[in-house]
Design a protein around this motif. Sequence first.
Motif, mmCIF file in Angstrom:
data_model
loop_
_atom_site.group_PDB
_atom_site.id
_atom_site.type_symbol
_atom_site.label_atom_id
_atom_site.label_comp_id
_atom_site.label_asym_id
_atom_site.label_seq_id
_atom_site.Cartn_x
_atom_site.Cartn_y
_atom_site.Cartn_z
ATOM 1 N N GLY A 29 60.647 16.279 55.240
ATOM 2 C CA GLY A 29 62.003 17.273 54.466
ATOM 3 C C GLY A 29 61.414 17.934 53.348
ATOM 4 N N ILE A 30 60.364 16.716 52.538
ATOM 5 C CA ILE A 30 59.404 17.274 51.550
ATOM 6 C C ILE A 30 58.646 18.426 51.813
ATOM 7 N N ALA A 31 57.765 17.493 53.136
ATOM 8 C CA ALA A 31 56.488 18.927 53.528
ATOM 9 C C ALA A 31 57.040 20.064 53.472
ATOM 10 N N ARG A 32 58.759 20.024 54.940
ATOM 11 C CA ARG A 32 59.059 21.828 54.406
ATOM 12 C C ARG A 32 58.759 22.450 52.751
ATOM 13 N N MET A 33 59.577 21.654 52.441
ATOM 14 C CA MET A 33 59.938 22.120 50.471
ATOM 15 C C MET A 33 58.292 22.743 49.962
ATOM 16 N N ALA A 34 57.842 21.704 50.349
ATOM 17 C CA ALA A 34 56.027 21.622 49.915
ATOM 18 C C ALA A 34 55.232 22.614 50.014
ATOM 19 N N ALA A 35 55.631 23.563 51.430
ATOM 20 C CA ALA A 35 55.499 24.644 51.868
ATOM 21 C C ALA A 35 55.636 25.914 51.450
ATOM 22 N N GLU A 36 57.217 25.485 50.680
ATOM 23 C CA GLU A 36 57.544 26.687 50.123
ATOM 24 C C GLU A 36 57.403 27.028 48.900
ATOM 25 N N GLU A 54 47.175 26.354 43.040
ATOM 26 C CA GLU A 54 46.381 25.215 42.293
ATOM 27 C C GLU A 54 46.738 24.198 43.463
ATOM 28 N N ASP A 55 48.531 23.910 43.620
ATOM 29 C CA ASP A 55 48.752 22.859 44.527
ATOM 30 C C ASP A 55 47.579 22.324 45.312
ATOM 31 N N ILE A 56 48.100 24.085 46.659
ATOM 32 C CA ILE A 56 46.783 23.722 47.731
ATOM 33 C C ILE A 56 46.032 22.857 47.462
ATOM 34 N N ALA A 57 45.263 23.876 46.419
ATOM 35 C CA ALA A 57 43.741 23.287 46.138
ATOM 36 C C ALA A 57 43.746 21.511 45.900
ATOM 37 N N ARG A 58 45.015 21.429 44.970
ATOM 38 C CA ARG A 58 44.941 19.597 44.955
ATOM 39 C C ARG A 58 45.094 19.398 45.999
ATOM 40 N N LEU A 59 45.833 19.750 46.744
ATOM 41 C CA LEU A 59 45.814 19.146 48.136
ATOM 42 C C LEU A 59 44.739 18.768 49.082
ATOM 43 N N GLN A 60 43.686 19.986 49.198
ATOM 44 C CA GLN A 60 42.652 20.057 50.578
ATOM 45 C C GLN A 60 41.568 18.516 49.291
ATOM 46 N N MET A 61 41.770 18.443 48.434
ATOM 47 C CA MET A 61 40.833 17.732 47.473
ATOM 48 C C MET A 61 41.392 16.369 47.156
ATOM 49 N N GLU A 109 51.040 13.839 46.807
ATOM 50 C CA GLU A 109 50.702 15.315 45.946
ATOM 51 C C GLU A 109 51.854 15.831 47.011
ATOM 52 N N ILE A 110 51.746 15.986 48.252
ATOM 53 C CA ILE A 110 53.161 16.780 48.095
ATOM 54 C C ILE A 110 54.178 16.523 48.196
ATOM 55 N N ALA A 111 54.753 15.205 47.843
ATOM 56 C CA ALA A 111 56.125 15.014 46.801
ATOM 57 C C ALA A 111 56.193 15.423 45.661
ATOM 58 N N TYR A 112 55.066 15.121 44.620
ATOM 59 C CA TYR A 112 54.575 16.641 43.694
ATOM 60 C C TYR A 112 55.799 17.753 43.743
ATOM 61 N N ILE A 113 54.876 18.337 44.286
ATOM 62 C CA ILE A 113 54.821 19.827 45.383
ATOM 63 C C ILE A 113 56.369 20.568 44.852
ATOM 64 N N SER A 114 57.370 19.332 45.543
ATOM 65 C CA SER A 114 58.541 19.715 45.886
ATOM 66 C C SER A 114 59.402 19.684 44.599
ATOM 67 N N GLY A 115 58.579 19.042 43.538
ATOM 68 C CA GLY A 115 59.430 19.401 42.458
ATOM 69 C C GLY A 115 60.399 18.792 41.343
ATOM 70 N N ASN A 116 60.836 17.794 42.157
ATOM 71 C CA ASN A 116 61.642 17.027 42.057
ATOM 72 C C ASN A 116 61.245 15.255 41.870
ATOM 73 N N PRO A 117 61.468 15.188 40.712
ATOM 74 C CA PRO A 117 60.717 14.043 39.936
ATOM 75 C C PRO A 117 60.662 12.401 40.671
ATOM 76 N N ILE A 118 61.640 12.615 41.625
ATOM 77 C CA ILE A 118 62.156 11.545 42.175
ATOM 78 C C ILE A 118 61.229 10.999 44.285
#
Length: 235
Positions: free
Chosen positions: A113-120, A125-132, A157-166
């Motif tokens: 579910g988090i991966a789906r949220m991250a794609a949306e 900048e998020d994608i650049a950090r993931l690639q790094m 890092e993917i979880a951070y992109i979701s915007g949910n700090p938990i």
Amino acid sequence: MAEIIQRRKLYQEVLDRLMDRIRSGEIAPGDQLPSERELMEVYGVGRPAIREALQTLERSGIVEIAHGERARVVVPTAQSLIAQIATGAMHLLRTQPDMLEHLKSARLFLETGIARMAAEQATDEDIARLQMRVVQQRASMVDLEQFLERDMAFHREIAYISGNPIYPSIVESIFRWAGEYYRPMVRAPGAEELTLAEHQRIVDAIAARDGDAAAQAMHAHLSRANALYGKLIHT
């Protein structure tokens, strides 16, 4: 029927009163509690009751106690709260091995579910950090511990992109709780390259803003890891 009134220990009474003051905001996060002597005078109890109450608050992650200083109310974060149950969670996994399957199932459900949220929601900048993160993990292939740490950092890092700090705290905690079962998978022949290839597919799907593909890539990655673990423990 008679109702038995349970006798409570003094420290429990002190604990309740301190918790009331913390909940009400009288003692706010970051503030120090009164000294032990002051608490003894206010509540009319001895030092053992005060210390036991404070130690209970410390074990619960509500206050921190530094040597020679008054107890201080902790500024809560998702990470600190979840970390409070780390020791118990790892003990549970060691003493009840069947719980590992439940943990892996929970991780699969959560991270898909988090991966789906991250794609949306991912920015460039998020994608650049993931690639790094993928690049850094590849550079650590000669060091098992560092490779594992960077594996965890990628998922966090993917979880951070979701915007949910938990989510980042939960993802990291699950990874660390089950760390013992990840090590044999990383040592398996070709496992590092396979992990990196799967991580890259997840990044590509997120970069394409394709939620379905990102969820599928994450599901395939974690399912493959779970299946590999099953083979390793039966060989």
